[in-house]
Design a protein around this motif. Structure first.
Motif, PDB file in Angstrom:
ATOM      1  N   VAL A  39     -48.836-101.169   7.966  1.00 57.89           N
ATOM      2  CA  VAL A  39     -49.420-101.248   6.694  1.00 57.89           C
ATOM      3  C   VAL A  39     -48.918-102.843   6.173  1.00 57.89           C
ATOM      4  O   VAL A  39     -47.524-103.221   6.237  1.00 57.89           O
ATOM      5  N   TYR A  40     -49.988-103.562   5.811  1.00 55.84           N
ATOM      6  CA  TYR A  40     -49.460-105.060   5.209  1.00 55.84           C
ATOM      7  C   TYR A  40     -50.599-105.183   4.119  1.00 55.84           C
ATOM      8  O   TYR A  40     -51.867-105.213   4.093  1.00 55.84           O
ATOM      9  N   LYS A  41     -50.008-105.280   2.945  1.00 55.70           N
ATOM     10  CA  LYS A  41     -50.802-105.732   1.560  1.00 55.70           C
ATOM     11  C   LYS A  41     -51.576-104.460   1.414  1.00 55.70           C
ATOM     12  O   LYS A  41     -52.811-104.699   1.145  1.00 55.70           O
ATOM     13  N   SER A  42     -51.185-103.348   1.483  1.00 55.33           N
ATOM     14  CA  SER A  42     -51.887-101.959   1.299  1.00 55.33           C
ATOM     15  C   SER A  42     -53.032-101.740   2.537  1.00 55.33           C
ATOM     16  O   SER A  42     -53.871-100.736   2.094  1.00 55.33           O
ATOM     17  N   GLN A  43     -53.281-102.320   3.438  1.00 55.04           N
ATOM     18  CA  GLN A  43     -54.236-102.196   4.545  1.00 55.04           C
ATOM     19  C   GLN A  43     -53.424-101.957   5.703  1.00 55.04           C
ATOM     20  O   GLN A  43     -52.531-102.642   6.134  1.00 55.04           O
ATOM     21  N   TRP A  44     -53.976-100.787   6.362  1.00 48.20           N
ATOM     22  CA  TRP A  44     -53.454-100.327   7.746  1.00 48.20           C
ATOM     23  C   TRP A  44     -54.129-101.308   8.925  1.00 48.20           C
ATOM     24  O   TRP A  44     -55.293-101.706   8.662  1.00 48.20           O
ATOM     25  N   ASP A  46     -40.862 -99.259   9.197  1.00 51.05           N
ATOM     26  CA  ASP A  46     -42.147 -99.668   8.246  1.00 51.05           C
ATOM     27  C   ASP A  46     -41.594-101.205   8.191  1.00 51.05           C
ATOM     28  O   ASP A  46     -40.559-101.572   7.530  1.00 51.05           O
ATOM     29  N   ASN A 100     -42.577-103.094   5.921  1.00 51.52           N
ATOM     30  CA  ASN A 100     -42.263-103.284   4.437  1.00 51.52           C
ATOM     31  C   ASN A 100     -40.886-103.140   4.176  1.00 51.52           C
ATOM     32  O   ASN A 100     -40.574-103.224   2.686  1.00 51.52           O
TER      33      ASN A 100
END
Length: 240
Positions: A34-39, A178, A180
């Motif tokens: 996930v990057y900036k809420s997008q998978w 993750d 993040n």
């Protein structure tokens, strides 16, 4: 690529099922993140139906097990230091692993050259701040390898390994895997990679390969160039 899934980390996994990738071409080394809420799903594969070279692709996901939309090229082995293998001639980008730097910029660390020789190495793609991960020209590639036994293909300021050769195809040790949870600047953090003892000569590489543990840390104010364009930000250093 295949996927297994479970509601629990330790039990109850499904049988492996194909992960439907766009264009259905040969693919390995896939990683979902996930990057900036997008998978996203990033992997290594072929553009067509033949083994001409291994390219890094990315695609958006609608869930951790479902790729949606097109695949996009983010890296091809076109730099001179990615094309040094001559027996056989090898054009490989593989083993992509996402990590997010202290400024919040996305990196895809990957392996270049053939995994059966001393030129195998780790290199970096850095997404410029505000860039689109699916747009190839928003990525800046390092100007050499960061982790290799061959000092001649290293980026300026990086040094070759002392104890292992054919090093690459790494895994960052991150909380829950993750990106993040990527670590802050300063300390070193755990790393896993495979390689061959440098003292082994001759060595069959694949047949004589081991898993190694090492460390990594963020390295600041590093410029990557592409023609007349440049991007300065965090990079990484690796230690055996």
């Amino acid at each position: 690529m295949y996927v297994i899934h479970s509601q629990s980390a330790t039990s109850g996994y499904s049988a492996a099922a194909p992960l439907a990738l766009p264009d259905n071409k040969w693919a390995i080394d896939g990683t979902a993140f996930v990057y900036k809420s997008q998978w996203y799903f990033v992997w290594s594969g072929w553009v067509g139906d033949s083994n001409g070279e291994q390219t890094l692709f990315i695609a958006r996901m609608s869930s951790p097990t479902q790729v949606t939309g097109a695949r996009y090229v983010i890296s091809q082995p076109r730099e001179w230091w990615e094309k040094v293998d001559v027996n056989p001639p090898t054009r490989v980008n593989e083993g992509p692993e996402p990590i997010i730097d202290p400024n919040g910029q996305l990196h895809i660390m990957y392996s270049a050259n053939g995994s059966w020789d001393v030129n195998y190495c780790l290199a970096d793609l850095r997404l410029w701040a505000g860039g689109d991960p699916t747009y190839v020209w928003d990525w800046f590639k390092a100007n050499g390898c960061f982790f290799s036994a061959n000092g001649g293909i290293m980026m300026s300021g990086w040094h070759p390994t002392l104890y292992a050769k054919g090093v690459g195809h790494h895994s960052f040790v991150l909380l829950n895997g993750d990106p993040n949870t990527s670590p802050p600047a300063g300390p070193t953090f755990p790393l896993a990679y495979h390689g061959v003892p440098k003292a082994d000569n001759p060595n069959p590489f694949w047949g004589g390969r081991y898993w190694y543990s090492g460390t990594f840390q963020w390295w600041g104010n590093i410029t990557y160039t592409r023609g007349s364009e440049s991007n300065t930000g965090w990079s990484l250093k690796f230690y055996e």
